[in-house]
Scaffold this motif. Structure first.
Motif, PDB file in Angstrom:
ATOM      1  N   SER A 156      -7.840 -11.245   5.578  1.00 35.57           N
ATOM      2  CA  SER A 156      -7.431 -10.942   6.951  1.00 35.57           C
ATOM      3  C   SER A 156      -6.961 -12.208   7.644  1.00 35.57           C
ATOM      4  N   TYR A 165      -4.834   2.267  -7.898  1.00 30.68           N
ATOM      5  CA  TYR A 165      -4.933   1.100  -7.001  1.00 30.68           C
ATOM      6  C   TYR A 165      -4.314   1.351  -5.632  1.00 30.68           C
ATOM      7  N   PRO A 167       0.824  -1.203   0.000  1.00 31.26           N
ATOM      8  CA  PRO A 167       0.000   0.000   0.000  1.00 31.26           C
ATOM      9  C   PRO A 167       0.865   1.264   0.000  1.00 31.26           C
ATOM     10  N   ILE A 224      -1.041  -5.315   6.856  1.00 30.59           N
ATOM     11  CA  ILE A 224      -2.309  -6.006   6.657  1.00 30.59           C
ATOM     12  C   ILE A 224      -2.470  -6.213   5.164  1.00 30.59           C
ATOM     13  N   PHE A 225      -2.861  -7.403   4.775  1.00 28.17           N
ATOM     14  CA  PHE A 225      -2.903  -7.715   3.356  1.00 28.17           C
ATOM     15  C   PHE A 225      -4.238  -7.359   2.746  1.00 28.17           C
ATOM     16  N   LYS A 226      -4.182  -6.813   1.548  1.00 26.65           N
ATOM     17  CA  LYS A 226      -5.416  -6.517   0.817  1.00 26.65           C
ATOM     18  C   LYS A 226      -6.106  -7.812   0.466  1.00 26.65           C
ATOM     19  N   TYR A 250     -15.152 -18.471   9.596  1.00 27.80           N
ATOM     20  CA  TYR A 250     -13.956 -17.648   9.800  1.00 27.80           C
ATOM     21  C   TYR A 250     -12.780 -18.544  10.154  1.00 27.80           C
ATOM     22  N   PHE A 268     -20.938 -13.034  17.229  1.00 29.87           N
ATOM     23  CA  PHE A 268     -21.370 -12.476  15.942  1.00 29.87           C
ATOM     24  C   PHE A 268     -22.894 -12.438  15.917  1.00 29.87           C
ATOM     25  N   PRO A 269     -23.482 -11.563  15.099  1.00 27.21           N
ATOM     26  CA  PRO A 269     -24.944 -11.570  14.959  1.00 27.21           C
ATOM     27  C   PRO A 269     -25.399 -12.916  14.391  1.00 27.21           C
ATOM     28  N   VAL A 329     -16.969  -7.307  21.676  1.00 29.87           N
ATOM     29  CA  VAL A 329     -17.263  -7.452  20.248  1.00 29.87           C
ATOM     30  C   VAL A 329     -16.236  -8.426  19.667  1.00 29.87           C
ATOM     31  N   ILE A 330     -16.706  -9.319  18.792  1.00 33.02           N
ATOM     32  CA  ILE A 330     -15.746 -10.173  18.086  1.00 33.02           C
ATOM     33  C   ILE A 330     -15.460  -9.503  16.746  1.00 33.02           C
ATOM     34  N   ASN A 331     -14.238  -9.061  16.558  1.00 30.52           N
ATOM     35  CA  ASN A 331     -13.861  -8.475  15.273  1.00 30.52           C
ATOM     36  C   ASN A 331     -12.391  -8.765  14.996  1.00 30.52           C
ATOM     37  N   ASP A 332     -11.842  -8.130  13.942  1.00 31.74           N
ATOM     38  CA  ASP A 332     -10.469  -8.444  13.538  1.00 31.74           C
ATOM     39  C   ASP A 332      -9.454  -8.235  14.656  1.00 31.74           C
ATOM     40  N   LYS A 333      -9.788  -7.419  15.637  1.00 32.36           N
ATOM     41  CA  LYS A 333      -8.839  -7.163  16.729  1.00 32.36           C
ATOM     42  C   LYS A 333      -8.697  -8.379  17.633  1.00 32.36           C
TER      43      LYS A 333
END
Lengths: 203, 986
Positions: free
Chosen positions: B762, B702, B693, B757-759, B909, B797-798, B815-819
């Protein structure tokens, strides 16, 4: 035989020179090759509008979708990224941010390049150049308004940047806004008559 | 007599039944020679030819180089020959290495010929010169070529699996025409292509389609000291291959042929029709959806009244098999040698369309143009034809479609309409084979390689090398019209007629090289010096106007001091057009030192007792580069709207690598036990990331560019040992090796503490300390028991339902997220090991190669892991029986897998649920052979063999094939059983 050996040695010494290694991508056009005449000026102005403002099929840049990114509305479509943002499931590479930050920032980057090179393309009538240049400069101001409105302090750069110089610290929002109004005034003054009603509103 | 008289100046000749002894003085022979030379008269050369142990060799061919004149030795190994002027003599004998010697200043020339296999083992071909192994101070391995020619594989990569310490290759499928897997030497140290450089007779080539029967030797240059001779191209390791050449004075034909049959070893077992219905109902019931299958349906399915299709069985129409025939026709005389190598390989895939055939011809000649001038002229042509299905033409697509079917679906409607295919979601893999058309690909390669070599003196030669390699490819595809009808016989879909073709972009590689090679014994033969200096230029031209050029200058010195202290040093400078001006040239030096401890005086007592025969300590340091990237990455591209499509990077340059290596070679008990061990560290920096990036202010479309960024360390160790012995008619050897490599990202961006972090994914991340490839996902804590537990849990997750995965909220923010993702494991094979057993009793031989991976974490994704195909509507395919047996139900809350589901699920996931132990041990190859030393007048070394490959595997892997991660279906991995024979004719 000896001649053959000498030939080989000489061949390699000379072939080793740098021009042997200078190969250009046959499919690539450089900016210098691209930015030639009035039509190119017109095209960059057109795409500067289309990619941010006027593309009716790009959901992400539609004005009402922008509103939907607030808490007033909520899109269930995965590609709108609202659910992702609501869940906090994002990072600096998440595609959603292309439409919040990167889109404006990268347009600023290219507007800087176009404005700095705006004297290069050939035009029949200098006032056309002034008109397009004014539009590009005006768009730049508008992008900074949007960026500071959402993010506050952002890098404030008005010159073309390469890989190294594109990394810039954020400038305080107030300094940016203070500069923007005077820049906008200057743009309006330079525009050819008939392009704007700036003179009338001033009087 | 030879043995008795060797140390004296008494010589003998035989005349009839009489042996005439005479005393030879040096003066006499010198005087005699002087007179002869000055008068340009005929002069007599004589001597004795023996093997290493002093046994005389009868009927050795002796030829005057550049002519057809010569003689042979008699029963006692003696020869004599008249010459007019000084010439070079070539001594050649079956099973021994050719020996060349100049007659200058000599009358009596005694020659000791070295056994061919021994000779091969004692020298190392580094690509530019040949060095005796005892004078080598770098880490170079070789592969026993005789063992691989009788193994039934189509791609040479397979030969490297389990045979070389430090080299890994995981094979995922046996698809005809496909590369079995990627080869890595000492781990991965780049984000670009990590494949080693392959040099065949001095030309850069790919391993894929080289016929092992045409190979004389394979050497693997592992450390920087060895690989630095290839400078900017050596960072991934170098494989140097020499092809076979003819032998002087001997006309022979070697044939080798085998026929092989394949048996799939990794077929999935999906649930049957009735169980499929039950599991679907179970999923829908948990999801609160209506159940589609009634008890009546399930009963009918159980009774066989409803379809129960085994789709894999339907598409695997035949037993896959292959046959291979090769013939090497070689010979030579004083004017030169030739070797014409022909090979044909045909593979038949699992359906009636798929397969390959390959024809290759290699013609290697040595032409002795003059006494001191040799031309090596080699010609090579290869055609590989790969036949595939038109639809999903990668070969795996058919299996992916078959996996997406379920057993309740039928292939045909049960009516009278002929070929009444039933389409399911517009797909039917059986129809894809029979109605989907064919796709034929042709890949041609041709090479001309000319290497004139002029001997300025016996020790100094100059060599030129001009080679031209041309690669072409083309494909064509065709499909006939097919109409599909629904159950009522009404048309629903038409697969329309289509026929077309395409030419691939051709590539031509022109290489020119000049080499000065000096080799001399110095200080009264106590020391030896090898010196090379050279330059080369390379131009790779594509027919679409792309061009890549490279230029190099290099020098290498090997010095052996009293065969005790060894020095090896290389300097190479490389330029490549792939990089930005000013950054095109790189300088790559390397140094290595060796110590032959066994040649020290103080070791005399140990070496003379036979306990220690060899102990060499080696240490090396070097810098090498990697330029294995696409060309032009640094150049600007602007499109017609003024968008910068590629950001120019004027600083774009090489990837660099510094590597050190310490090792030893040990031979004990007269070399019965041989042991080699190495440790190394490779530090790679300025790594090229082509999708890095970049700041948005660059104004590019891009927002990524090719940047030299990142640092990676690879550390590893290798140990290998072999015990060989002979008891009467029984000889055996047992070998083993164990090695490991660990890699770590040292810098992921501009600063050591940056995280990359890769495009687009995750599931992978880079930060300091993490392996270059990694599983970055969620830790889990079992499955949700019931609704109450879900409601009581904040971090989820919902739309979570009972039986879904309970993810760990690492940062406790509710919250369950990328962190909450953490590093779970790396996918690299660790503790690689292999075991070889070679037994020989009289005419029987048995070879076993077992290979294993001690530790590897595999990912069970796709339908190998999940109970449905994830993608599109998320409800295709059937669960594997293994999943069904280990799924969550309210009665089995501590199951291995979550509940069955359909549709979008939070279970997919990347988490530790989907990681599994993929360590394994497998019998890679087992070969039993029987040889007849001679049959009739013309057949020698006739050997019949049976070979079984990959037929026995021990693993706990929950997927299908431990050498491959999960997936949505692919052409199977196979065991191969083969029968073959080899012979030498004439």
């Amino acid at each position: 035989m000896k001649n053959f050996i000498y030939f080989l040695l000489i061949f390699f010494v000379f072939v080793g020179c740098d021009d042997f290694l200078d190969k250009k991508d046959p499919t690539a056009t450089t900016f210098e090759e691209f930015f030639v005449d009035e039509e190119d000026l017109r095209r960059v102005v057109y795409s500067s509008y289309l990619d941010v403002f006027t593309n009716s099929s790009a959901r992400t840049t539609l004005f009402y979708m922008d509103e939907a990114k607030s808490d007033n509305a909520y899109s269930r479509v995965e590609g709108d990224h609202h659910q992702r943002i609501a869940n906090g499931n994002f990072n600096s590479n998440t595609q959603a941010f292309l439409y919040y930050y990167e889109l404006y920032m990268k347009h600023l980057g290219r507007l800087n390049t176009f404005i700095a090179s705006s004297d290069i393309p050939y035009v029949e009538d200098e006032s056309i150049r002034q008109k397009y240049k004014g539009i590009l400069e005006g768009l730049r101001v508008w992008h900074y308004f949007r960026l500071t409105a959402r993010w506050g302090n952002v890098p404030f750069v008005l010159e073309p940047a390469d890989l190294q110089t594109a990394i810039q610290p954020a400038t305080p929002k107030q300094i940016i806004l203070d500069s923007l109004f005077s820049i906008a005034d200057d743009i309006a003054k330079k525009l050819p008559p008939g392009v704007t009603n700036f003179a009338e509103t001033k009087s | 007599l030879n043995n008795i008289l060797r140390a004296t100046n008494i010589r003998y000749t035989m005349e009839g039944n009489h042996i005439i002894l005479f005393v030879e003085t040096e003066e006499e022979s010198a005087k005699e020679e002087k007179v002869l030379v000055s008068q340009q008269q005929e002069r007599r050369i004589y001597g004795v030819v023996t093997d290493k142990d002093g046994n005389p060799l009868p009927y050795v061919t002796i030829l005057i180089k550049g002519t057809t004149k010569g003689t042979t030795t008699d029963e006692n190994g003696l020869y004599e020959l008249n010459i007019d002027e000084d010439v070079t003599l070539i001594f050649s004998y079956l099973g021994f290495k050719d020996y060349e010697v100049s007659t200058k200043g000599k009358t009596r020339i005694d020659v000791v010929l070295l056994d061919e296999s021994l000779a091969l083992d004692e020298v190392v071909v580094t690509g530019y010169n040949v060095v005796e192994r005892r004078h080598l101070a770098s880490s170079i391995e070789s592969i026993d070529v005789n063992k691989i020619v009788t193994r039934p594989f189509a791609k040479l990569q397979t030969a490297f699996s389990g045979t070389v310490p430090g080299v890994t290759m995981l094979q995922g499928s046996n698809l005809p025409g496909d590369v079995p897997g990627n080869l890595y030497i000492r781990g991965v140290s780049t984000l670009q292509n990590a494949q080693p450089l392959v040099i065949v007779d001095g030309i850069e080539q790919t391993l894929n389609d080289i016929d092992p029967n045409q190979i004389e030797s394979i050497h693997i240059l592992k450390d920087a000291a060895a690989a630095s001779m290839y400078g900017s191209r050596g960072a991934n390791g170098v494989i140097v291959i020499e092809t076979k050449r003819g032998t002087t004075g001997e006309f022979k034909v070697n044939v080798n042929s085998w026929f092989a049959m394949n048996q799939p070893i990794d077929l999935p077992k999906f649930v049957n029709s009735a169980d499929f219905m039950r599991l679907r109902n179970e999923a829908w019931s948990i999801q609160g959806q209506p159940l589609l299958y009634t008890n009546e349906d399930i009963r009918k399915a159980e009774n066989g009244e409803l379809p129960n299709t085994d789709w894999l069985d339907e598409i695997m129409e035949r037993t896959a098999c292959a046959y291979n025939a090769t013939a090497n026709i070689s010979g030579g005389a004083g004017v030169g040698t030739f070797n014409l190598m022909l090979g044909y390989l045909q593979e038949y895939g699992l359906n009636n369309i798929e397969g390959t055939n390959k024809f290759s011809a290699r013609f290697n000649t040595n032409i002795n143009i003059a006494d001191r001038f040799v031309l090596l002229a080699d010609f090579y042509a290869r055609r590989l034809t790969v036949n595939r299905l038109r639809a999903n033409n990668d070969g795996h697509g058919l299996y992916q479609i078959a996996w997406r079917m379920n057993p309740t679906q039928a292939v045909f409607y049960d009516d009278t309409i002929p070929n009444h295919y039933m389409l399911h979601n517009e797909m039917n893999p059986v129809a894809s084979i029979h109605r989907g058309g064919t796709w034929d690909n042709v890949h041609d390669e041709s090479i001309i390689n000319l290497r004139p070599r002029y001997y300025i003196t016996d020790n100094l030669n100059i060599e030129g090398n001009v080679s031209y390699k041309l690669n072409k490819s083309a494909s064509k595809w065709r499909r006939e019209t097919t109409k599909f009808y629904d159950g009522d016989g009404k048309p629903v879909t038409v697969w329309a007629h289509e026929a077309s073709s395409e030419q691939g972009v051709s590539q031509s590689l022109l290489t020119g090289r000049a080499l000065l090679n000096y080799e001399q014994n110095v200080r009264h033969d106590k020391d030896k010096i090898y010196l090379i200096g050279g330059a080369e230029a390379m131009s790779l031209v594509y027919t679409d106007y792309r061009e890549i050029t490279k230029a190099s200058f290099y020098a290498k010195l090997n010095y052996s001091f009293e065969n005790r202290y060894l020095l090896e040093t290389t300097f190479r400078s490389d330029g490549s057009s792939k990089f930005a001006p000013g950054h095109q040239w790189g300088f790559f030096p390397s140094f290595s030192l060796g110590w032959n401890v066994h040649n020290e005086k103080f070791m005399n007592s140990i070496t003379s007792s036979g306990l220690l025969s060899n102990l060499k300590l080696r240490g090396s340091w070097g810098k090498i580069g990697n330029e294995n990237v696409e060309p032009y990455l640094w150049q600007e591209i602007v499109n017609m709207w003024g968008w910068t499509m590629r950001v120019p990077n004027p600083d774009f340059s090489w990837e660099k690598q510094e590597q050190w290596n310490i090792g030893f070679d040990l031979g004990l008990l007269k070399n019965k036990l041989a042991l080699t061990a190495d440790i190394y560290k490779k530090h790679s920096y300025d790594l090229i990331y082509s999708d890095f990036p970049v700041p948005p202010l660059t104004g590019s479309y891009y927002l990524t560019s090719s940047v030299n960024i990142g640092e990676v360390d690879n550390k590893g160790w290798e140990i290998s040992a072999k015990w060989s012995d002979k008891i009467g008619d029984f000889s055996y050897s047992i070998g083993g090796m164990l090695f490991d490599n660990k890699n770590k990202v040292m810098k992921a961006g501009y600063n050591p503490n940056d995280t990359l972090i890769f495009k687009g994914t995750s599931d992978k991340i880079w930060y300091r300390g993490i392996p270059i490839d990694n599983y970055y996902g969620f830790e889990t804590n079992g499955y949700f028991k019931d609704k109450a537990e879900i409601e009581a849990t904040q971090a989820k997750f919902p739309n979570t339902l009972p039986g879904d995965i309970k993810y760990v909220d690492q940062n406790g923010d509710g919250v369950i997220n990328d962190k909450d993702r953490v590093f779970l494991a790396d996918p690299f094979p660790h503790y690689n090991y292999s075991l070889t057993i070679d037994l020989q009793y009289k005419n029987w031989d048995l070879n076993v190669l077992g290979q294993g991976v001690g530790k590897r974490t595999g990912r069970l994704n796709g339908q190998e892991g999940y109970p449905v195909y994830v993608g599109g509507s998320n409800d295709l395919g059937a669960p594997r029986q293994y999943y069904a047996d280990n799924r969550w139900t309210p009665e089995t809350p501590n199951s291995r897998f979550p509940r069955v589901w359909t549709g979008t699920s939070t279970n997919t996931y990347l988490s530790d649920v989907w990681l599994s132990d993929a360590s394994f041990f497998r019998i890679k190859s087992l070969q039993l052979g029987y040889s007849f030393p001679k049959i009739g007048a013309h057949f020698r070394n006739v050997r019949f063999y049976f070979n079984a490959e990959d037929f026995l595997t021990f693993t706990k892997w929950e997927g299908l094939e431990p050498e491959r991660d999960g997936g949505n279906g692919n052409y199977p991995r196979m065991a191969t059983y083969c029968l073959g024979f080899q012979a030498t004719i004439f």
